[in-house]
Design a protein around this motif. Sequence first.
Motif, PDB file in Angstrom:
ATOM      1  N   PRO A   1     -11.245  -3.801  -2.279  1.00 51.84           N
ATOM      2  CA  PRO A   1     -12.307  -4.322  -1.401  1.00 51.84           C
ATOM      3  C   PRO A   1     -12.842  -5.680  -1.857  1.00 51.84           C
ATOM      4  CG  PRO A   1     -12.632  -1.974  -1.766  1.00 51.84           C
ATOM      5  CD  PRO A   1     -11.508  -2.410  -2.678  1.00 51.84           C
ATOM      6  N   ASP A   2     -12.967  -5.880  -3.162  1.00 48.06           N
ATOM      7  CA  ASP A   2     -13.462  -7.161  -3.673  1.00 48.06           C
ATOM      8  C   ASP A   2     -12.461  -8.287  -3.392  1.00 48.06           C
ATOM      9  OD1 ASP A   2     -15.470  -8.699  -5.181  1.00 48.06           O
ATOM     10  OD2 ASP A   2     -13.879  -8.893  -6.691  1.00 48.06           O
TER      11      ASP A   2
ATOM     12  N   GLN B   1      -4.741 -16.406  -8.587  1.00 51.47           N
ATOM     13  CA  GLN B   1      -5.680 -16.349  -9.710  1.00 51.47           C
ATOM     14  C   GLN B   1      -7.099 -16.116  -9.213  1.00 51.47           C
ATOM     15  OE1 GLN B   1      -5.769 -19.856 -12.168  1.00 51.47           O
ATOM     16  NE2 GLN B   1      -7.007 -18.864 -13.745  1.00 51.47           N
ATOM     17  N   LYS B   2      -7.506 -16.823  -8.171  1.00 57.04           N
ATOM     18  CA  LYS B   2      -8.860 -16.697  -7.630  1.00 57.04           C
ATOM     19  C   LYS B   2      -9.151 -15.261  -7.197  1.00 57.04           C
ATOM     20  CE  LYS B   2     -11.753 -18.543  -3.902  1.00 57.04           C
ATOM     21  NZ  LYS B   2     -11.807 -19.492  -2.787  1.00 57.04           N
ATOM     22  N   LEU B   3      -8.163 -14.619  -6.576  1.00 59.61           N
ATOM     23  CA  LEU B   3      -8.351 -13.261  -6.074  1.00 59.61           C
ATOM     24  C   LEU B   3      -8.053 -12.192  -7.124  1.00 59.61           C
ATOM     25  CD1 LEU B   3      -6.685 -13.613  -2.563  1.00 59.61           C
ATOM     26  CD2 LEU B   3      -9.118 -13.797  -3.136  1.00 59.61           C
TER      27      LEU B   3
ATOM     28  N   LEU C   1      -2.566  -7.226   9.186  1.00 62.69           N
ATOM     29  CA  LEU C   1      -3.726  -7.372   8.317  1.00 62.69           C
ATOM     30  C   LEU C   1      -4.150  -6.051   7.694  1.00 62.69           C
ATOM     31  CD1 LEU C   1      -5.938  -9.933  10.246  1.00 62.69           C
ATOM     32  CD2 LEU C   1      -4.425 -10.310   8.302  1.00 62.69           C
ATOM     33  N   PHE C   2      -4.081  -4.979   8.459  1.00 59.32           N
ATOM     34  CA  PHE C   2      -4.419  -3.672   7.897  1.00 59.32           C
ATOM     35  C   PHE C   2      -3.462  -3.321   6.760  1.00 59.32           C
ATOM     36  CE2 PHE C   2      -6.506  -2.551  12.116  1.00 59.32           C
ATOM     37  CZ  PHE C   2      -7.795  -2.665  11.605  1.00 59.32           C
ATOM     38  N   ALA C   3      -2.189  -3.647   6.923  1.00 57.74           N
ATOM     39  CA  ALA C   3      -1.206  -3.370   5.878  1.00 57.74           C
ATOM     40  C   ALA C   3      -1.506  -4.191   4.621  1.00 57.74           C
ATOM     41  CB  ALA C   3       0.206  -3.650   6.393  1.00 57.74           C
ATOM     42  N   ILE C   4      -1.889  -5.452   4.791  1.00 56.99           N
ATOM     43  CA  ILE C   4      -2.255  -6.287   3.644  1.00 56.99           C
ATOM     44  C   ILE C   4      -3.532  -5.759   3.006  1.00 56.99           C
ATOM     45  CG2 ILE C   4      -3.152  -8.554   2.973  1.00 56.99           C
ATOM     46  CD1 ILE C   4      -1.100  -9.790   4.844  1.00 56.99           C
ATOM     47  N   ARG C   5      -4.482  -5.391   3.834  1.00 56.08           N
ATOM     48  CA  ARG C   5      -5.772  -4.907   3.325  1.00 56.08           C
ATOM     49  C   ARG C   5      -5.592  -3.646   2.471  1.00 56.08           C
ATOM     50  NH1 ARG C   5     -11.325  -4.751   6.818  1.00 56.08           N
ATOM     51  NH2 ARG C   5     -12.671  -4.233   5.071  1.00 56.08           N
ATOM     52  N   ARG C   6      -4.641  -2.814   2.815  1.00 55.53           N
ATOM     53  CA  ARG C   6      -4.379  -1.601   2.029  1.00 55.53           C
ATOM     54  C   ARG C   6      -3.855  -1.924   0.632  1.00 55.53           C
ATOM     55  NH1 ARG C   6      -2.830   0.443   7.208  1.00 55.53           N
ATOM     56  NH2 ARG C   6      -0.652  -0.129   6.887  1.00 55.53           N
ATOM     57  N   VAL C   7      -3.275  -3.111   0.455  1.00 57.22           N
ATOM     58  CA  VAL C   7      -2.745  -3.523  -0.843  1.00 57.22           C
ATOM     59  C   VAL C   7      -3.855  -4.079  -1.743  1.00 57.22           C
ATOM     60  CG1 VAL C   7      -1.165  -5.141  -1.995  1.00 57.22           C
ATOM     61  CG2 VAL C   7      -0.459  -4.014   0.122  1.00 57.22           C
ATOM     62  N   LEU C   8      -4.870  -4.681  -1.135  1.00 57.28           N
ATOM     63  CA  LEU C   8      -5.931  -5.346  -1.888  1.00 57.28           C
ATOM     64  C   LEU C   8      -7.104  -4.410  -2.164  1.00 57.28           C
ATOM     65  CD1 LEU C   8      -6.047  -8.706   0.114  1.00 57.28           C
ATOM     66  CD2 LEU C   8      -4.853  -8.266  -2.047  1.00 57.28           C
TER      67      LEU C   8
END
Length: 148
Positions: A126-127, A44-46, A117-124
């Motif tokens: 920037p905010d 929820q926070k994210l 982490l790069f793989a997770i970052r691609r899912v999220l």
Amino acid sequence: GGPGGPGGPGRGGRETPPPPRSNRPPMERSLPPGTWWRNPDMVQKLGIGTDQQKKIEDVFQQHRLKLVDLDATLRKEEITLEPLMSAESPDEARTVAQIDKVAQARAELEKANARFLFAIRRVLTPDQWKKLQESSRPEGAGRGGRPR
């Protein structure tokens, strides 16, 4: 604790436990520990959607075994180094060679963490990534808490 449980097998009473998980590699420290994407408050926070949650879970499952294996390899190399370092008459060549093995195992784990982490970052978005990194800092830690 991490893979394998805290403290290791603990047979000999004199064994040194593995380093605390606060010694996680730098790339790994940029995220909260554990499976934060399964935590309803964090989701929820994210503002993470169900589709994103599933994609992150998939990324986790794809990288999980490799990370466990690399962590175990690092621990084994560190355990092998311990008696060499504490020997009354240490063999410098063998010790330095083992230090190289520890450093290489640590580097391989760090690279695998970075890929995860790069793989997770691609899912999220920037905010979301920024909020996630902010949530991984201890309460009250400001910008001075961690070198950039």
